[in-house]
Design an enzyme around this catalytic site. Structure first.
Site, PDB file in Angstrom:
ATOM      1  CG  HIS A  21      53.653 -26.633  36.517  1.00 35.31           C
ATOM      2  ND1 HIS A  21      54.787 -27.050  37.184  1.00 35.31           N
ATOM      3  CD2 HIS A  21      54.071 -25.986  35.414  1.00 35.31           C
ATOM      4  CE1 HIS A  21      55.856 -26.662  36.501  1.00 35.31           C
ATOM      5  NE2 HIS A  21      55.449 -26.020  35.424  1.00 35.31           N
TER       6      HIS A  21
ATOM      7  CG  ASP B 110      62.041 -32.271  29.247  1.00 35.31           C
ATOM      8  OD1 ASP B 110      60.941 -31.929  28.757  1.00 35.31           O
ATOM      9  OD2 ASP B 110      62.282 -32.208  30.471  1.00 35.31           O
ATOM     10  CG  MET B 111      61.090 -30.557  22.879  1.00 34.82           C
ATOM     11  SD  MET B 111      61.396 -30.486  21.105  1.00 34.82           S
ATOM     12  CE  MET B 111      60.287 -29.134  20.632  1.00 34.82           C
ATOM     13  CB  ALA B 112      59.001 -25.473  25.925  1.00 36.40           C
TER      14      ALA B 112
END
Length: 353
Positions: A120, A178-180
């Site tokens: 991670h 910045d994105m999921a």
């Protein structure tokens, strides 16, 4: 007197760094991990901030992460490289891969660096900002463990695989997406569950595929892709580039850091860098970006909208504010960090604002 819950960002970062150093992480690597976590809190992305400290430390104890592992370049060309993270911390591997991508882009104009055997790695913004500081464009992608169903499915199969892009903009606030690829990062559901809060309908489904507002039920079920089939397709693409192409895990072979205590995560990342000067003078590019941002902000606003914002602008402002006012942590997390601090001989109260 209860545990402090508001902290000076620099002292909190030093506290986190010292925890990792006491756990056997080399000083510079401990700094990188701490910096990546605290920067997430500064940007308001608490789901990827110091809340991750306990699980990171536990994975060191359980030998699921090797904080002393050598990070090696497995193969490379003028504009490409494959980095073997050796199961070191994702942030440490990510910083190494970022700099390699930037160095190669300066020579070749653009570069593509893949990573295998990582963990991670926090927020993509952490790496994008490092590129922006060097006047470079950087796209970052990572795969993740199973938390999201494919469109038409019920159970988790694919990760909320994030995508980030950073672009310098001269005197303007830089563009930083910045994105999921899910409606929301799973970490936000974890935070909601810790606080005992409901989540908005549409974020997730329970283990039977039913929409839910119960954060605990959502954690047993699956988060949903952003934009339906489009988000699923983008996540799938990221998994191909970060997992299939690099030799890292993909799909069900990216191991969950909270649940799998037998095998390393084997997360894969990709860093794509562009040297602006290979296309036009940097000053010209920055002027064009400044013009673009000025013009988009002058666009007519919908009713009730005070200002048109660019990606990353809210987080930029929040960082400036929290550096002044301090980072507020939930009491439950502060108590957990205080207990960990006692275990390692480091005082959390020294970081209090």
């Amino acid at each position: 007197m209860g545990v402090p819950t508001r902290f000076d960002w620099l002292r909190l970062q030093r506290f986190i760094q010292r925890l990792f150093m006491e756990a056997g992480v080399p000083e510079q690597n401990a700094f990188i991990v701490a910096e990546s976590l605290v920067q997430a809190n500064l940007r308001g992305v608490d789901s990827h901030g110091v809340v991750r400290t306990p699980i990171y430390l536990t994975r060191i104890k359980r030998k699921m992460v090797d904080p002393n592992a050598e990070i090696a370049v497995a193969t490379e060309s003028e504009s490409t490289a494959l980095v073997d993270g050796g199961n070191n911390f994702g942030a440490v591997v990510g910083v190494r891969a970022t700099q390699l991508a930037l160095d190669k882009a300066r020579q070749a104009g653009a570069s593509f660096v893949g990573v295998k055997r990582s963990n991670h790695f926090g927020t993509g913004a952490y790496y994008a900002l490092k590129a922006i500081e060097q006047n470079m464009i950087l796209m970052i992608m990572s795969n993740a463990s199973q938390t999201m169903p494919p469109t038409g499915g019920v159970r988790p199969f694919i990760g909320t695989n994030p995508l980030a892009v950073g672009v310098p903009a001269g005197k303007a606030i830089p563009f930083l997406l910045d994105m999921a690829t899910s409606v929301v990062a799973r970490g936000k559901i974890i935070v909601a569950a810790q606080k005992g809060q409901k989540i908005p309908l549409g974020w997730a489904v329970d283990k039977y595929g039913n929409p839910t507002t119960d954060a605990d039920a959502a954690l047993e079920g699956a988060v949903l892709p952003v934009g339906g089939a489009k988000g699923y397709g983008i996540s799938f693409m990221i998994d191909i580039l970060c997992g299939v192409l690099t030799g890292a895990g993909f799909g069900k072979y990216v191991n969950n850091m909270y649940e799998n205590w037998e095998e390393p995560q084997n997360v894969g990342h990709v860093f794509i860098a562009v040297d602006i000067s290979h296309f036009m003078p940097l000053e010209l590019f920055e002027a064009r970006m400044e013009q673009y941002i000025r013009e988009i902000k002058k666009e007519p606003k919908a009713p009730g909208v005070e200002e048109i914002l660019i990606p990353g602008e809210i987080e930029h402002r929040r960082t400036l504010e929290l550096k002044r006012s301090g980072i507020l942590l939930p009491e439950k997390l502060a108590l957990e960090l205080e207990a960990i601090g006692r275990e390692y001989g480091v005082s959390l109260s020294e970081a209090a604002f």
